[in-house]
Scaffold this motif. Structure first.
Motif, PDB file in Angstrom:
ATOM      1  N   GLU A   1       0.813  -1.192  -0.107  1.00  0.00           N
ATOM      2  CA  GLU A   1       0.099  -0.027   0.051  1.00  0.00           C
ATOM      3  C   GLU A   1       0.757   1.254  -0.032  1.00  0.00           C
ATOM      4  N   LYS A   2       1.839   1.103   0.926  1.00  0.00           N
ATOM      5  CA  LYS A   2       2.855   2.269   0.675  1.00  0.00           C
ATOM      6  C   LYS A   2       3.673   2.678  -0.598  1.00  0.00           C
ATOM      7  N   LYS A   3       3.650   1.495  -1.106  1.00  0.00           N
ATOM      8  CA  LYS A   3       4.516   1.567  -2.493  1.00  0.00           C
ATOM      9  C   LYS A   3       3.441   2.427  -3.471  1.00  0.00           C
ATOM     10  N   ARG A   4       2.356   1.997  -3.338  1.00  0.00           N
ATOM     11  CA  ARG A   4       1.009   2.592  -4.135  1.00  0.00           C
ATOM     12  C   ARG A   4       0.922   3.960  -3.945  1.00  0.00           C
ATOM     13  N   ASP A   5       0.963   4.546  -2.444  1.00  0.00           N
ATOM     14  CA  ASP A   5       0.938   5.882  -2.280  1.00  0.00           C
ATOM     15  C   ASP A   5       2.157   6.599  -2.970  1.00  0.00           C
ATOM     16  N   LEU A   6       3.354   5.908  -2.372  1.00  0.00           N
ATOM     17  CA  LEU A   6       4.635   6.471  -2.995  1.00  0.00           C
ATOM     18  C   LEU A   6       4.419   6.819  -4.570  1.00  0.00           C
ATOM     19  N   VAL A   7       3.949   5.960  -5.499  1.00  0.00           N
ATOM     20  CA  VAL A   7       3.893   6.240  -6.882  1.00  0.00           C
ATOM     21  C   VAL A   7       3.150   7.258  -6.930  1.00  0.00           C
ATOM     22  N   LYS A   8       1.507   7.302  -6.201  1.00  0.00           N
ATOM     23  CA  LYS A   8       0.947   8.193  -6.352  1.00  0.00           C
ATOM     24  C   LYS A   8       1.211   9.754  -6.259  1.00  0.00           C
ATOM     25  N   LEU A   9       2.056   9.707  -4.849  1.00  0.00           N
ATOM     26  CA  LEU A   9       2.445  11.125  -4.518  1.00  0.00           C
ATOM     27  C   LEU A   9       3.392  11.667  -5.693  1.00  0.00           C
ATOM     28  N   LEU A  10       4.193  10.795  -6.103  1.00  0.00           N
ATOM     29  CA  LEU A  10       5.172  11.420  -7.072  1.00  0.00           C
ATOM     30  C   LEU A  10       4.603  11.627  -8.326  1.00  0.00           C
ATOM     31  N   THR A  11       3.825  10.770  -8.881  1.00  0.00           N
ATOM     32  CA  THR A  11       2.805  11.242  -9.959  1.00  0.00           C
ATOM     33  C   THR A  11       2.398  12.467  -9.847  1.00  0.00           C
ATOM     34  N   GLN A  12       1.640  12.655  -8.920  1.00  0.00           N
ATOM     35  CA  GLN A  12       1.070  14.122  -8.641  1.00  0.00           C
ATOM     36  C   GLN A  12       1.704  15.065  -8.963  1.00  0.00           C
ATOM     37  N   HIS A  13       3.148  14.913  -8.503  1.00  0.00           N
ATOM     38  CA  HIS A  13       4.138  16.163  -8.897  1.00  0.00           C
ATOM     39  C   HIS A  13       5.103  16.010 -10.187  1.00  0.00           C
ATOM     40  N   GLU A  14       4.633  14.728 -10.686  1.00  0.00           N
ATOM     41  CA  GLU A  14       5.307  14.669 -12.148  1.00  0.00           C
ATOM     42  C   GLU A  14       6.760  14.378 -11.945  1.00  0.00           C
ATOM     43  N   ILE A  15       7.090  13.584 -10.892  1.00  0.00           N
ATOM     44  CA  ILE A  15       8.514  13.458 -10.539  1.00  0.00           C
ATOM     45  C   ILE A  15       8.940  11.926 -10.864  1.00  0.00           C
ATOM     46  N   PRO A  16       9.694  11.731 -11.708  1.00  0.00           N
ATOM     47  CA  PRO A  16      10.080  10.194 -11.879  1.00  0.00           C
ATOM     48  C   PRO A  16      10.772   9.513 -10.884  1.00  0.00           C
ATOM     49  N   LEU A  17      10.326   8.287 -10.730  1.00  0.00           N
ATOM     50  CA  LEU A  17      10.887   7.454  -9.775  1.00  0.00           C
ATOM     51  C   LEU A  17      12.098   6.462 -10.282  1.00  0.00           C
ATOM     52  N   ILE A  18      13.224   6.563  -9.876  1.00  0.00           N
ATOM     53  CA  ILE A  18      14.122   5.474 -10.558  1.00  0.00           C
ATOM     54  C   ILE A  18      14.359   4.442  -9.247  1.00  0.00           C
ATOM     55  N   GLU A  19      13.619   3.217  -9.655  1.00  0.00           N
ATOM     56  CA  GLU A  19      13.531   2.182  -8.690  1.00  0.00           C
ATOM     57  C   GLU A  19      14.451   1.263  -8.767  1.00  0.00           C
ATOM     58  N   ASP A  20      15.448   1.166  -7.852  1.00  0.00           N
ATOM     59  CA  ASP A  20      16.624   0.234  -7.879  1.00  0.00           C
ATOM     60  C   ASP A  20      15.871  -1.216  -7.244  1.00  0.00           C
ATOM     61  N   ASP A  21      15.832  -2.208  -8.006  1.00  0.00           N
ATOM     62  CA  ASP A  21      15.070  -3.452  -7.507  1.00  0.00           C
ATOM     63  C   ASP A  21      16.007  -4.707  -7.518  1.00  0.00           C
ATOM     64  N   VAL A  22      17.376  -4.499  -7.441  1.00  0.00           N
ATOM     65  CA  VAL A  22      18.280  -5.741  -7.635  1.00  0.00           C
ATOM     66  C   VAL A  22      18.159  -6.746  -6.529  1.00  0.00           C
ATOM     67  N   TYR A  23      17.196  -6.524  -5.449  1.00  0.00           N
ATOM     68  CA  TYR A  23      17.152  -7.669  -4.354  1.00  0.00           C
ATOM     69  C   TYR A  23      15.928  -8.313  -4.449  1.00  0.00           C
ATOM     70  N   GLY A  24      15.068  -7.827  -5.165  1.00  0.00           N
ATOM     71  CA  GLY A  24      13.704  -8.306  -5.392  1.00  0.00           C
ATOM     72  C   GLY A  24      13.168  -9.610  -5.410  1.00  0.00           C
ATOM     73  N   GLU A  25      14.214 -10.310  -6.031  1.00  0.00           N
ATOM     74  CA  GLU A  25      13.872 -11.853  -6.311  1.00  0.00           C
ATOM     75  C   GLU A  25      14.534 -12.499  -5.049  1.00  0.00           C
ATOM     76  N   LEU A  26      15.274 -11.726  -3.914  1.00  0.00           N
ATOM     77  CA  LEU A  26      15.851 -12.601  -3.028  1.00  0.00           C
ATOM     78  C   LEU A  26      14.895 -12.484  -1.664  1.00  0.00           C
ATOM     79  N   TYR A  27      13.480 -12.711  -1.905  1.00  0.00           N
ATOM     80  CA  TYR A  27      12.424 -12.803  -0.815  1.00  0.00           C
ATOM     81  C   TYR A  27      12.759 -14.057   0.094  1.00  0.00           C
TER      82      TYR A  27
END
Lengths: 471, 471
Positions: A263-289
């Motif tokens: 939910e927080k990720k969703r809100d993050l994107v919403k907030l940045l999108t409101q201000h037209e700010i690009p998000l550079i998302e570094d997801d190199v550890y995502g597979e290591l859950y």
């Protein structure tokens, strides 16, 4: 619920109820298989699951034992960081290099390393994939398949996105020389010298170095050790500084290991999108859950093409191949062009080898083993920290990746600890390299992605003793 | 003088004396071998040599013929360029991409390509070197042998420098993702946004793109089509603009093909050294000489560590591997650190494969064949241009590499020619992409590094007709 999951649940209940206590030996696989009338592999799977959850522990050649209970682990830090919220130019690269270069020798205990042990990767299978693919490599591909990269590999990456529920077409994927290249290209595509960029606090030192190299200003945003960047603080920083980009890791952040809830990720994107700010998302550890499923990246909530998702094979499969990618949404063309004018393209044989490896299958099996190993090693590390470090030590308890973040008693000087540990053959990553303001003076990052053995145990004991002396 | 050289000299004399005339068929190898009492291989070598010098020509399955005489070649341009000598920000990248992206399709006649034909490279031997080296790759090398790069490969490069008379220690070599990466890293190490950089006129478009991306100003310096950059003009530009770097190609410049004489290279380094201006030397075509020995790079005259020599294997051996290097003198550490924060390292398997290939020997043999092929193709191209292009066409006559630079009659619009040629399936590189000021409107660069065949001949005829129509 599968049979082994039922069995695991029953055993977990027994542990929770105190029927099985810390240090108790579990029935052997053969005994349990006979007594419960299930196959040995079902018992194995149940034990693996419990081990992954940190409830039981294997000891070599003597079976499984009930692990230490939660109270034996160091407490988790609970406070978000409180960085200086000003925007400032970055001047940290020299210090980062001093630390990294001193810690490069192979014979050090590699707690400061950025990589997991390469012995955890299927090097032989990759080599076979490389040997077979390079012999079939179309000579023209060398001059034609420049950026955006090998079409088969981009297709395999798109398929993996799809399996995770993300619809990213292979045309939106740019192959890069590892994730660091992807991140740098994305940063270059959306900023000009003098711009301000939002980062976490603490943050990955290479992000700070990239800002410094590009004459950008860093805005460090308070970040919670378990749930990631603070959105209220982020909103304040946006109002105050008009940043041109945000660079962060929403999943298993380096160095904290924090995981932003969906939910927080969703809100993050919403907030940045409101201000037209690009998000550079570094997801190199995502597979290591360590949990049941891959945490969604923030990219999953991106409807405007503003999230530039970056990842690689370097932390999960093939560290030296230097193959990563960006899925930069509306900035795809800009990133590809940026790539063409900096390094032209990633290495063709490495791309072809990874495409071949992925096509043949086996990556997911390898990842399952890797996650299991890392999760077990995390527990072993945590327990040892509880044994050897003085009271007042707090440690994050990441749900994936291979880093722990330790908050040591306030009087500990992490840079001094780094120097003393180095003299004794142990590398660590001291907190101040993770902040433009050189904060986190009493924090360290430890890598548990290398085999747990007597040497690691001794090294952690030594480190604990060094910390004790500083208190 | 060796036997085959004596034989070649005699035949050359006969051609010059008019005993053998254009179009005459030479004796078959067997005939000549019998009549002159030398081995067939001596005759072959003599014929190859004459072919390399453009005096005779092979026709498939029918032997060797005396080639067109020198007056049949288009005249060389004799004037140095006269660029606007102001320092100015660069805004060209978009146009360069428009041209390059339109010319990417594989089925075009690739006169506009930046690469020679990949069929000229020993792909199979490289693949074997890759297969054997990747299977022996030390897993730890993937995380340890980051930048500056594979030690064996750096040693092989240092040995090649040594063979050419340059003393460059392997510690002064940084492996990069091709030469473009090396050049960009060197540029980043010595400039800050807003600085001015000296370049040739015309210059390699990627240099202009790098300046644009880094918010640098270009100072275009007059350059002679045969002897390279004008040193008097360079001295003036230094006084006027206080540039922070000079980026050029002293050997087989792209696009002119110019070769600075040794003495001029020495004076260039002296001039820049007086003003403490680093020279970024792009030497990717240096190995592709048609003469007796490799032209020395400007680096050979560098006593203060101010010359940053950049090269790669992409134009001579392994285009898709993306392995190049910089020998950046006193900036070695800065370049290595820059590399660590941008792409971390070049691909490990590609580096290991090249090291293995070079250790096994055979590179020099391959290079000899490649040079021979390119030199023959240059002559064939030149002759066809003389046949098909209208009077007023001038063409450089480079002593190496695989590019020709054509100055067409003033009324020709190269960008329009590019569009018309493209519509007919032919790519060319129009002059305006080689200048920050969009000059060279009547010039084009042609790539002769692809097999000469009926298709090339037809395409040149088509191109010549298009030019004719514009005159």
């Amino acid at each position: 619920m599968k049979l082994y999951e039922t069995l695991a649940a029953e055993l977990a209940q027994s542990i929770q109820d105190g029927v099985l206590r810390m240090g108790d030996r579990l029935p052997s696989v053969r005994q349990a298989s006979t007594s419960r009338a299930v196959s040995p592999s079902t018992v194995f799977q149940a034990y693996y699951l419990l081990e992954a959850r940190g409830l039981i522990r294997a000891r070599e050649r003597s079976g499984y034992y009930v692990a230490g209970a939660a109270q034996k682990l160091p407490p988790e830090p609970e406070q978000a960081s409180q960085p200086d919220e000003a925007s400032s130019p970055v001047d940290i690269s020299e210090r980062v290099f001093e630390v990294l270069e001193s810690a490069k020798m192979r014979d050090l205990v590699p707690f400061g390393s950025a990589f997991p042990s390469p012995l955890l990767f299927p090097m032989a299978r990759l080599a076979r994939a490389m040997a077979s693919s390079v012999q079939q490599l179309d000579p023209w591909s060398a001059v034609d398949d420049l950026t955006p990269g090998n079409p088969q590999l981009r297709r395999q990456i798109a398929l993996r996105y799809l399996a995770d529920g993300l619809h990213i077409h292979s045309d939106e994927i740019v192959i890069t020389n590892g994730a660091l290249d992807a991140l740098n290209l994305c940063l270059g595509a959306v900023t000009r010298p003098g711009d301000a960029v939002l980062v976490e606090s603490p943050t990955f030192y290479a992000a700070l170095q990239a800002l410094e190299r590009n004459s950008l200003h860093a805005i460090e945003v308070p970040t919670h050790p378990r749930e990631g960047i603070d959105l209220a603080a982020l909103a304040r920083a946006i109002e105050r500084h008009q940043p041109k980009a945000c660079w962060l890791m929403s999943t298993f952040q380096n160095p904290l290991g924090s995981l932003m809830p969906d939910e927080k990720k969703r809100d993050l994107v919403k907030l940045l999108t409101q201000h037209e700010i690009p998000l550079i998302e570094d997801d190199v550890y995502g597979e290591l859950y360590f949990g049941d499923k891959r945490p969604m990246p923030a990219k999953a909530y991106d409807s405007k093409g503003l999230v530039m998702h970056c990842s690689s094979f370097s932390k999960c499969l093939a560290p030296g191949y230097r193959v990563g990618w960006a899925a930069p949404g509306r900035f795809t063309r800009a990133v590809a062009r940026h790539k063409l004018t900096t390094t032209l393209a990633a290495s063709a044989p490495a791309q072809a080898a990874l495409a071949t490896y992925l096509e043949k299958g086996g990556y997911d099996k390898h990842l399952r083993q890797l996650r299991h190993t890392l999760s077990v090693q995390q527990t072993l590390f945590m327990e040892a920290i509880a044994r050897y470090f003085p009271p007042g030590t707090q440690a994050t308890r990441p749900k994936g990746g291979y880093f722990l973040w330790l908050e040591l008693p306030a009087e500990v000087n992490a840079l001094e600890l780094h120097r003393q540990a180095l003299a004794l053959g142990i590398s660590i990553a001291p907190g101040p390299i993770f902040s433009a303001h050189h904060g986190f003076t009493n924090c360290i990052r430890l890598n548990y992605g290398h085999a747990w053995d007597e040497r690691s145990e001794t090294a952690l004991a030594t480190l604990g003793a060094l910390v004790q002396k500083m208190v």
